[in-house]
Design a protein around this motif. Structure first.
Motif, PDB file in Angstrom:
ATOM      1  N   VAL A   1       2.583  -7.764  -1.685  1.00  0.00           N
ATOM      2  CA  VAL A   1       1.215  -7.670  -1.154  1.00  0.00           C
ATOM      3  C   VAL A   1       0.613  -6.293  -1.390  1.00  0.00           C
ATOM      4  CG1 VAL A   1      -0.202  -7.793   0.919  1.00  0.00           C
ATOM      5  CG2 VAL A   1       1.629  -9.467   0.567  1.00  0.00           C
ATOM      6  N   ARG A   2       1.303  -5.255  -0.984  1.00  0.00           N
ATOM      7  CA  ARG A   2       0.738  -3.910  -1.107  1.00  0.00           C
ATOM      8  C   ARG A   2       0.538  -3.490  -2.566  1.00  0.00           C
ATOM      9  NH1 ARG A   2       3.684  -2.969   3.928  1.00  0.00           N
ATOM     10  NH2 ARG A   2       5.497  -2.008   2.931  1.00  0.00           N
ATOM     11  N   PRO A   3       1.527  -3.682  -3.455  1.00  0.00           N
ATOM     12  CA  PRO A   3       1.287  -3.326  -4.860  1.00  0.00           C
ATOM     13  C   PRO A   3       0.178  -4.145  -5.514  1.00  0.00           C
ATOM     14  CG  PRO A   3       3.638  -3.490  -4.425  1.00  0.00           C
ATOM     15  CD  PRO A   3       2.941  -4.029  -3.210  1.00  0.00           C
TER      16      PRO A   3
ATOM     17  N   VAL B   1      -3.870  -2.595   1.365  1.00  0.00           N
ATOM     18  CA  VAL B   1      -3.986  -3.634   2.383  1.00  0.00           C
ATOM     19  C   VAL B   1      -3.713  -2.988   3.732  1.00  0.00           C
ATOM     20  CG1 VAL B   1      -2.883  -5.671   3.371  1.00  0.00           C
ATOM     21  CG2 VAL B   1      -3.429  -5.625   0.949  1.00  0.00           C
ATOM     22  N   VAL B   2      -4.621  -3.162   4.678  1.00  0.00           N
ATOM     23  CA  VAL B   2      -4.439  -2.566   5.997  1.00  0.00           C
ATOM     24  C   VAL B   2      -4.126  -3.609   7.064  1.00  0.00           C
ATOM     25  CG1 VAL B   2      -5.875  -0.566   5.481  1.00  0.00           C
ATOM     26  CG2 VAL B   2      -6.934  -2.622   6.461  1.00  0.00           C
ATOM     27  N   LYS B   3      -4.208  -4.889   6.704  1.00  0.00           N
ATOM     28  CA  LYS B   3      -3.864  -5.941   7.670  1.00  0.00           C
ATOM     29  C   LYS B   3      -3.599  -7.244   6.921  1.00  0.00           C
ATOM     30  CE  LYS B   3      -6.299  -6.189  11.430  1.00  0.00           C
ATOM     31  NZ  LYS B   3      -7.425  -6.502  12.347  1.00  0.00           N
TER      32      LYS B   3
ATOM     33  N   LEU C   1      -8.601  -5.243   3.351  1.00  0.00           N
ATOM     34  CA  LEU C   1      -8.408  -4.054   2.531  1.00  0.00           C
ATOM     35  C   LEU C   1      -8.952  -2.814   3.229  1.00  0.00           C
ATOM     36  CD1 LEU C   1      -9.480  -5.497  -0.951  1.00  0.00           C
ATOM     37  CD2 LEU C   1      -7.215  -5.526   0.126  1.00  0.00           C
ATOM     38  N   ALA C   2      -8.524  -1.657   2.760  1.00  0.00           N
ATOM     39  CA  ALA C   2      -8.916  -0.391   3.380  1.00  0.00           C
ATOM     40  C   ALA C   2     -10.417  -0.154   3.293  1.00  0.00           C
ATOM     41  CB  ALA C   2      -8.168   0.766   2.728  1.00  0.00           C
ATOM     42  N   ASP C   3     -11.085  -0.739   2.299  1.00  0.00           N
ATOM     43  CA  ASP C   3     -12.532  -0.559   2.170  1.00  0.00           C
ATOM     44  C   ASP C   3     -13.322  -1.583   2.979  1.00  0.00           C
ATOM     45  OD1 ASP C   3     -12.244  -2.897   0.712  1.00  0.00           O
ATOM     46  OD2 ASP C   3     -12.651  -1.978  -1.230  1.00  0.00           O
ATOM     47  N   GLY C   4     -12.625  -2.414   3.769  1.00  0.00           N
ATOM     48  CA  GLY C   4     -13.292  -3.369   4.639  1.00  0.00           C
ATOM     49  C   GLY C   4     -13.384  -4.779   4.102  1.00  0.00           C
TER      50      GLY C   4
END
Length: 223
Positions: free
Chosen positions: A113-115, A125-127, A163-166
């Protein structure tokens, strides 16, 4: 190895208790009425395989709480299950999960998921958003048929990713959405098929239009 696994348990047991599931059976048509859980006679994590699984989680840096074996009634149970507390990325709606499911899910989040988020979106990915794990019901929530793997705490339904950008990349919409979303979700599906016994996507049937179903049953059933 058994001593190490026992030590891992002692360290992990200090972390909190399970949350209340946010998605109840009452929202699933035809779901079974869940009886009050009863603790089974045998203590959890007494087998060599279960102790090795707990040790593997600890070695991977996963924070978790071992849970007592429970017979929930109606054939539903939670055996050698854990409550995941921290896998490096927040995950919503987590209830009891069998240890092998928890171990593979944590690895999937870290190594797939993260890569993939970095590759296809250039961000983190933040959630991870899910519809939960344990649910005492039949497959598809039907009034008849065999019990779902959710009834054994052996399945998780993944709805999407924040994602970190929302941005929210959801199976509902993203599976047939823009090219980056399609590529991202299909890469995660391919990776999941190498880690879980059964993986069901929106391509399987209408009941899975909005989530990945991941469980440890079967032998590489991937749709």
């Amino acid at each position: 190895m058994l001593v190490a696994a026992t030590a891992a348990f002692a360290l992990s047991a200090c972390f909190g208790a399970p949350d209340v599931m946010k998605r109840s059976d009452a929202k699933r048509p035809g779901a079974k009425t869940v009886q009050r859980p009863q603790v089974t006679g045998a203590p959890s994590f007494t087998s060599t395989d279960a102790q090795q699984c707990a040790f593997d989680l600890k070695q991977a840096g996963v924070r978790f709480t071992p849970l007592p074996n429970q017979d929930h009634g109606g054939g539903c149970s939670s055996i050698d299950s854990v409550k995941l507390l921290d896998i490096g990325t927040p995950v919503t709606n987590l209830g009891p999960m069998t240890c092998p499911l928890a171990r593979n899910f944590a690895a999937w989040a870290q190594y797939a998921v993260r890569p993939a988020a970095r590759k296809y979106f250039g961000t983190e990915v933040v959630k991870i958003e899910t519809y939960g794990t344990y649910s005492c019901r039949n497959i598809y929530g039907g009034r008849s048929g065999r019990l779902s793997q959710h009834a054994y705490s052996n399945a998780i339904d993944v709805a999407g990713f924040v994602l970190a950008d929302g941005r929210r990349i959801m199976l509902d919409g993203g599976w047939k959405g823009d090219r980056p979303s399609q590529d991202f979700l299909r890469a995660l599906h391919k990776s999941a098929c190498r880690r879980f016994g059964t993986v069901l996507s929106p391509d399987y049937n209408a009941a899975h239009y909005n989530h990945f179903h991941l469980d440890m049953s079967g032998n590489g059933f991937c749709r």
